[in-house]
Structure formats: structure tokens, C-alpha cells
Scaffold this motif. Sequence first.
Motif, PDB file in Angstrom:
ATOM      1  N   TRP A 156      33.352 -47.958  17.717  1.00 28.06           N
ATOM      2  CA  TRP A 156      34.477 -48.452  18.528  1.00 28.06           C
ATOM      3  C   TRP A 156      34.029 -49.340  19.679  1.00 28.06           C
ATOM      4  N   GLU A 157      32.878 -49.061  20.273  1.00 33.00           N
ATOM      5  CA  GLU A 157      32.429 -49.881  21.391  1.00 33.00           C
ATOM      6  C   GLU A 157      32.031 -51.290  20.948  1.00 33.00           C
ATOM      7  N   ARG A 191      41.144 -46.160  20.719  1.00 34.04           N
ATOM      8  CA  ARG A 191      39.692 -45.973  20.708  1.00 34.04           C
ATOM      9  C   ARG A 191      38.971 -47.120  21.418  1.00 34.04           C
ATOM     10  N   SER A 241      36.678 -46.881  24.957  1.00 38.42           N
ATOM     11  CA  SER A 241      35.273 -47.292  25.033  1.00 38.42           C
ATOM     12  C   SER A 241      34.967 -48.136  26.273  1.00 38.42           C
ATOM     13  N   ARG A 289      30.912 -51.080  28.273  1.00 31.53           N
ATOM     14  CA  ARG A 289      31.469 -50.261  27.194  1.00 31.53           C
ATOM     15  C   ARG A 289      30.430 -49.272  26.688  1.00 31.53           C
ATOM     16  N   ALA A 298      30.308 -45.621  23.685  1.00 31.22           N
ATOM     17  CA  ALA A 298      31.036 -44.828  22.695  1.00 31.22           C
ATOM     18  C   ALA A 298      32.124 -44.032  23.405  1.00 31.22           C
ATOM     19  N   PRO A 299      33.335 -43.969  22.823  1.00 27.42           N
ATOM     20  CA  PRO A 299      34.445 -43.267  23.488  1.00 27.42           C
ATOM     21  C   PRO A 299      34.152 -41.816  23.853  1.00 27.42           C
TER      22      PRO A 299
END
Length: 162
Positions: free
Chosen positions: A47-48, A94, A98, A118, A120-121
Motif C-alpha cells: 500500500w505504501e 489503505r 500509509s 509513507r 506500511a499502514p
Amino acid sequence: MRGGRREARPELPVARGERLLAWATTTEGQAFGGTRDAFYAPERVPWEQVEAADWDRDTTTLRVSEVGSWGDHRAEHVFVVEEPGRLLELVRERVTASVVLQRHVPLAGRRGVRVIARRAPGGGGEVSWVFEYDEGIDPDDPVVRLAAAEALQAARDEVGIG
């Protein structure tokens, strides 16, 4: 959902420990979707590394673009789907999760550079830093480079990553 019934979970291989949370199928039958940690198209994109997603109702086209460097081609995944359903919501949620920090530094009126941090969430992993330049701002200009470097240092100081 199709025709009032829920669409069955597709056979989309995801990484160990991940579970498909939302998905869609193209008009040609290609499945793609997302987990808590990544977008699968069908390759895994954390996601990032996803910049944005947009669905055009008129053309039934879903576009998911990846983060890139200024001046370089950005990877974009394009799907023709009747309805993206929950997947579009998941992608946007998501991607937003991030973003650690985002600051816009005006350089010429309202135009300038945006500094974005950013990760990872889930909060794990390293923070990655990117710049986004507004239209008409030249990242090779020494004044812009200096402003971007100063903005980056201020942002790093703000989040405690010097």
C-alpha cells in the motif's frame, strides 16, 4: 455483489498471513483485490507504494497508480470493471493509512513542492520520503532543490527521523 448476490471470493494468491478483504473482476474475468497490507493486480504492490485510485463510471475504468519519481513513468494498473464495489474504498483507506506526514511548501504563489512520508499502514517498516512538484515547478532549479531539502529536513525533524 452481482444480481443481488455476493460474488464468491476469487482464487487470487496472496502472501502468507494475508487475507483478501475486497476484490473485483474485470469484464474479461481477471480478478484483482486487496488485503490489509497490499494491492494484488495480480502482482503484490504494498500500500505504501500505491499513490491513488480512481474509478470512471462512464468508461467503467478503475485506475490504480503507483508511487514514482518525478519525470519517470509511473506504473499504472487499469481495469475495466462494471462496479469496483468495496475495493475502491479499501484502496483509498489503505493508501491514506500509509501516509505518515504530508507538507506543501509554496514556492511560486500557491505552486510548490509537497513532502510526503509513507510507510506500511500497519506502522512497521521504514519510512520512505517522496517529493511531488506542482505543475510549473522545476525540480532541477537550485532554489527549488534547496527549498525541498529544507522542507524534507523539517519534516524529518517533525516525525523524529533525522
